[in-house]
Design a protein around this motif. Structure first.
Motif, PDB file in Angstrom:
ATOM      1  N   GLU A  53       0.822  -1.213   0.000  1.00  0.00           N
ATOM      2  CA  GLU A  53       0.000   0.000   0.000  1.00  0.00           C
ATOM      3  C   GLU A  53       0.857   1.266   0.000  1.00  0.00           C
ATOM      4  OE1 GLU A  53      -3.853   0.041   2.011  1.00  0.00           O
ATOM      5  OE2 GLU A  53      -3.367  -2.003   2.674  1.00  0.00           O
ATOM      6  N   GLU A  57       0.774   5.385  -4.154  1.00  0.00           N
ATOM      7  CA  GLU A  57       0.766   6.773  -4.630  1.00  0.00           C
ATOM      8  C   GLU A  57       1.869   7.014  -5.657  1.00  0.00           C
ATOM      9  OE1 GLU A  57       0.356  11.337  -2.990  1.00  0.00           O
ATOM     10  OE2 GLU A  57       0.703   9.724  -1.558  1.00  0.00           O
ATOM     11  N   TRP A 117       0.919   5.129  -8.897  1.00  0.00           N
ATOM     12  CA  TRP A 117      -0.136   5.862  -9.608  1.00  0.00           C
ATOM     13  C   TRP A 117       0.456   7.062 -10.341  1.00  0.00           C
ATOM     14  CZ3 TRP A 117      -1.838  10.865  -9.326  1.00  0.00           C
ATOM     15  CH2 TRP A 117      -3.031  11.157 -10.012  1.00  0.00           C
ATOM     16  N   SER A 118       1.345   7.807  -9.683  1.00  0.00           N
ATOM     17  CA  SER A 118       1.920   9.001 -10.316  1.00  0.00           C
ATOM     18  C   SER A 118       2.766   8.625 -11.525  1.00  0.00           C
ATOM     19  CB  SER A 118       2.713   9.829  -9.311  1.00  0.00           C
ATOM     20  OG  SER A 118       3.917   9.195  -8.964  1.00  0.00           O
ATOM     21  N   GLU A 169      -8.790   8.494 -11.018  1.00  0.00           N
ATOM     22  CA  GLU A 169      -8.381   9.304  -9.874  1.00  0.00           C
ATOM     23  C   GLU A 169      -7.613   8.439  -8.877  1.00  0.00           C
ATOM     24  OE1 GLU A 169      -8.688  12.601  -9.705  1.00  0.00           O
ATOM     25  OE2 GLU A 169      -9.579  12.472 -11.695  1.00  0.00           O
ATOM     26  N   TYR A 170      -6.685   9.083  -8.169  1.00  0.00           N
ATOM     27  CA  TYR A 170      -5.847   8.347  -7.234  1.00  0.00           C
ATOM     28  C   TYR A 170      -6.665   7.592  -6.191  1.00  0.00           C
ATOM     29  CZ  TYR A 170      -2.837   7.074  -3.448  1.00  0.00           C
ATOM     30  OH  TYR A 170      -2.219   6.355  -2.469  1.00  0.00           O
ATOM     31  N   GLU A 171      -7.685   8.224  -5.648  1.00  0.00           N
ATOM     32  CA  GLU A 171      -8.466   7.593  -4.585  1.00  0.00           C
ATOM     33  C   GLU A 171      -9.101   6.285  -5.069  1.00  0.00           C
ATOM     34  OE1 GLU A 171      -8.652  10.845  -5.430  1.00  0.00           O
ATOM     35  OE2 GLU A 171      -7.524  11.574  -3.688  1.00  0.00           O
ATOM     36  N   LYS A 172      -9.620   6.281  -6.282  1.00  0.00           N
ATOM     37  CA  LYS A 172     -10.218   5.065  -6.839  1.00  0.00           C
ATOM     38  C   LYS A 172      -9.143   4.000  -7.073  1.00  0.00           C
ATOM     39  CE  LYS A 172     -13.204   3.371 -10.515  1.00  0.00           C
ATOM     40  NZ  LYS A 172     -13.990   3.701 -11.696  1.00  0.00           N
ATOM     41  N   ARG A 202      -6.235   3.758  -5.525  1.00  0.00           N
ATOM     42  CA  ARG A 202      -5.790   3.303  -4.205  1.00  0.00           C
ATOM     43  C   ARG A 202      -6.764   2.297  -3.619  1.00  0.00           C
ATOM     44  NH1 ARG A 202      -6.588   7.754  -0.535  1.00  0.00           N
ATOM     45  NH2 ARG A 202      -8.645   6.827  -0.544  1.00  0.00           N
ATOM     46  N   ASP A 203      -8.058   2.613  -3.684  1.00  0.00           N
ATOM     47  CA  ASP A 203      -9.062   1.713  -3.104  1.00  0.00           C
ATOM     48  C   ASP A 203      -9.085   0.371  -3.825  1.00  0.00           C
ATOM     49  OD1 ASP A 203      -9.670   3.752  -1.348  1.00  0.00           O
ATOM     50  OD2 ASP A 203     -11.540   4.320  -2.362  1.00  0.00           O
ATOM     51  N   GLN A 204      -9.046   0.398  -5.159  1.00  0.00           N
ATOM     52  CA  GLN A 204      -9.058  -0.852  -5.936  1.00  0.00           C
ATOM     53  C   GLN A 204      -7.828  -1.696  -5.639  1.00  0.00           C
ATOM     54  OE1 GLN A 204      -9.361   0.546  -9.983  1.00  0.00           O
ATOM     55  NE2 GLN A 204     -11.588   0.557  -9.944  1.00  0.00           N
ATOM     56  N   SER A 251      -5.736  -1.485  -3.040  1.00  0.00           N
ATOM     57  CA  SER A 251      -5.703  -1.908  -1.636  1.00  0.00           C
ATOM     58  C   SER A 251      -6.568  -3.145  -1.433  1.00  0.00           C
ATOM     59  CB  SER A 251      -6.194  -0.788  -0.715  1.00  0.00           C
ATOM     60  OG  SER A 251      -5.275   0.269  -0.691  1.00  0.00           O
TER      61      SER A 251
END
Length: 171
Positions: free
Chosen positions: A3, A7, A10-11, A35-38, A40-42, A44
């Motif tokens: 995890e 970030e 993703w970048s 988007e990063y949040e999506k 990250r959630d997927q 994770s």
């Protein structure tokens, strides 16, 4: 993949609207930004489920790329792999070859597969070169089926049998 890596990973994929690596990694397919949040959630969720199909390539603890595998046809043990080195400064330095040696050995050790392969396009000379370095052979060429920047390219499948992989150290 951890995890803590998400970030930065993703970048490397999405920070640049037209990243240099995408010009070589199936550029005829658009890169769809998420988007990063999506992301990250997927990712994770996948990590917590024991997802093992993508591994990050790191040099001095810096992410430079990723290897992956997917089943072309799982019931017949037809497995394909892929690789991307995101950072151009790590191209042509042997990092991809080294990562794939480890990855292919891992996949042969993990699965009862008789062969392993990848698909690329005739515009990606580096991928074709690394395939040959690894002892892979061209198994199929679908001519002029990939349109990129107004020019047609071939789709190329390369493969390697388990016994060919095991014999490479015997020579």
């Amino acid at each position: 993949m951890k995890e803590d890596d998400l970030e930065k990973w993703w970048s490397l994929i999405y920070n640049d609207e037209h990243p240099e690596w995408k010009k070589w990694d199936a550029p005829y397919y658009p890169l769809r930004h998420i988007e990063y949040e999506k992301f990250r959630d997927q990712m994770s969720n996948l990590i917590h489920q024991g997802y093992d199909r993508k591994y990050l390539i790191k040099v001095d603890n810096e992410i430079i790329g990723m290897v992956t595998y997917y089943w072309e046809h799982e019931s017949s043990q037809w497995l394909e792999f892929g690789i991307v080195i995101y950072l151009p400064e790590f191209w042509n330095g042997g990092y991809g070859t080294d990562a794939l040696i480890v990855w292919i050995q891992h996949l042969f050790d993990t699965f009862p597969i008789p062969r392993i392969g990848f698909t690329t396009w005739s515009g990606n000379a580096r991928m074709l070169t690394v395939g040959k370095k690894l002892g892979m052979v061209e198994e199929a060429r679908i001519r002029k089926c990939r349109l990129y920047n107004g020019k047609y390219y071939d789709s190329i499948k390369m493969g390697l049998l388990r016994e060919e992989w095991e014999a490479r150290d015997q020579g």
